[in-house]
Write a protein that holds these residues in place. Structure first.
Motif: not given
Length: 497
Positions: A27-39, A152-157, A159-167
């Motif tokens: 009844l419910y599917a685990k959410r997969e983040p959507v990274f939509n492209r700019r258009i 997408f790359r940041l999502y898969k990377a 956790w480190g100082p750069s990712k934490i700061a951006r988040r």
């Protein structure tokens, strides 16, 4: 007409008594983040326009002023719960006029039916608050994390100082927008400048802080982290709207007879006439804010934002093929086009029976409300008789009834109003602030601006008066000379008959 299964994801479970695995529907599917492209394109620019307009209206409206004179608030739009008033520019709604609010809600519902019947889920795609704030937050994502591939790359990377700061930076911006959203909401219920000062000085009512906290949290979570899950699982409208669409409704459609079978440009050039126009570039999927593939047909995750049309039209232009592989179209027109006939103009598609019926009902309710608003009286009287005792016999044999009278002055200035007895021969009346000896058939009260004045009235009739119906009338003593009447029953001993 459409596959509207919200949970296409399946899992396999081994059966102890069978060697094969069977699909397990969830009844419910685990959410997969959507990274939509700019258009960029006509529909994307229209979404920008709607987002800017709706957000500007929401945040700016409480600060607009409207001069109603010295006796009424000057906030243009105000829901004054304390005094039970609703102000919208030159319109003031009183509690007994709640039918205007009910009418607006009915018009909003029918308008939603009308839009859905005509152009599918256009409300969901452009003007729904969930869509507007999600779109805003997705632009924040691009600003902080970059476009689709970078996010997408940041999502898969790891956790480190750069990712934490951006988040942390991104979530701080989410939180600021969410706080502004909750703060703007409470400004509709009190004078905006005064409430803002009280809020930040700690003097506002506790309900103000609680409301801002709740709306901040819901905006932060729903717009920042759940997004398309709200549209697919939480919102009931996608399921309701599927019953309101038919073959005459304009929806975002992939023309599979033209696009299939799919092949790359190079493969299609090597085998002319064997493949359709779709080059399987997946740009329509990449730009979708809910991550669906429109080529699989109409589905519950499609909010009809039409960004896939912008993406597909750009690809078709680049490879020299006609636009419209993905387009706004009715199923009837798709069948005509597939058969080689020319599609109808869009305005013809909108002129089908259900759309016209909805339009007629919506317009009729709107005109009825405008008529009622333009002809309503600004003076009102209501009378309630005492029930215990219903009457009193005085020493001289006369009969007295007591009443609570409410005089409503709906103007933004004080007015003199004359109350008079209509019927009940020989009867006179007086109030608590005048002696009985000065009882009269009519008297004058000054009613403050925008107020309901409560008056205790005593009516005495001569001995032998039988129970009967009569009335109180009120007339404003100004140039409007508005009148109103309230019928009531005079009670007395039945033996007097």
């Amino acid at each position: 007409m459409a596959n509207l299964d919200p949970s296409p994801a399946t899992a396999t479970a081994a059966h102890p008594d069978k060697g094969a695995a069977a699909p397990e529907h969830r009844l419910y599917a685990k959410r997969e983040p959507v990274f939509n492209r700019r258009i960029d394109g006509p529909f994307r620019r229209f979404k920008w326009f709607v987002m800017v307009v709706t957000l500007a209206i929401y945040y700016a409206t409480p600060w607009l002023r409207w001069d109603r004179g010295p006796y009424a608030p000057d906030q243009a739009v105000l829901i004054d719960l304390a005094n039970r008033r609703f102000y919208m520019f030159g319109i003031e709604i009183w509690p007994h006029e709640f039918y205007f609010v009910a009418g607006l809600l009915i018009m909003a519902g029918i308008g939603l039916f009308l839009v859905t019947s005509a152009v599918g889920r256009a409300w969901c795609g452009y003007a729904c608050p969930q869509t507007v704030w999600t779109d805003l937050f997705q632009h924040i994502d691009r600003l902080i994390d970059g476009d689709r591939n970078a996010r997408f790359r940041l999502y898969k990377a790891p956790w480190g100082p750069s990712k934490i700061a951006r988040r942390l930076l991104k979530w701080a911006i989410y939180l600021a927008i969410s706080f502004a959203t909750g703060g703007a909401w409470i400004l509709y219920f009190a004078d905006a400048p005064g409430l803002m000062r009280d809020f930040f000085s700690g003097n506002a009512a506790p309900v103000a802080y609680a409301t801002v906290a709740i709306l901040t949290a819901t905006t932060f979570v729903l717009g920042g982290f759940l997004r398309e899950q709200v549209c697919i699982y939480m919102c009931p409208w996608p399921r309701i709207q599927s019953a309101m669409l038919d073959e005459k409704s304009l929806i975002v459609t992939y023309k599979n007879w033209r696009g299939e079978p799919r092949a790359s440009v190079k493969k299609a050039e090597k085998n002319p006439g064997q493949f359709g126009d779709c080059v399987d570039c997946n740009q329509c999927v990449a730009v979708c804010p809910t991550g669906i593939d429109i080529r699989e047909g109409p589905q519950i995750g499609c909010i009809t934002c039409a960004l896939c049309i912008d993406a597909c039209d750009r690809v078709m232009k680049d490879i020299g093929r006609p636009r419209g592989l993905i387009d706004y179209a009715t199923l009837e027109d798709c069948k005509r086009e597939q058969a080689g006939e020319a599609p109808r103009p869009v305005w013809r598609s909108l002129m089908h029976t259900r759309t016209l019926v909805y339009s007629g009902i919506w317009a009729a309710i709107g005109f009825a409300m405008l008529f009622a608003l333009g002809t309503r009286a600004r003076t009102d009287i209501t009378v309630a008789a005492d029930r215990n005792p219903p009457y009193m016999l005085l020493s001289d044999g006369s009969i007295r009834n007591a009443y609570t009278v409410k005089l409503r002055n709906m103007q933004n200035r004080p007015r003199d109003m004359k109350i008079a007895l209509d019927g009940l021969p020989g009867a006179v009346m007086w109030t608590d602030d005048m002696p009985r000896e000065k009882a009269v058939r009519d008297l004058i009260r000054k009613v403050p601006a925008d107020t309901t004045d409560v008056v205790r009235l005593y009516v005495v009739a001569p001995e032998g008066t039988v129970p009967q119906e009569y009335g109180f009338t009120v007339q404003s003593l100004d140039e409007a000379a508005e009148t109103d009447r309230s019928d009531i029953r005079f009670e007395g001993p039945e033996t007097s008959q």
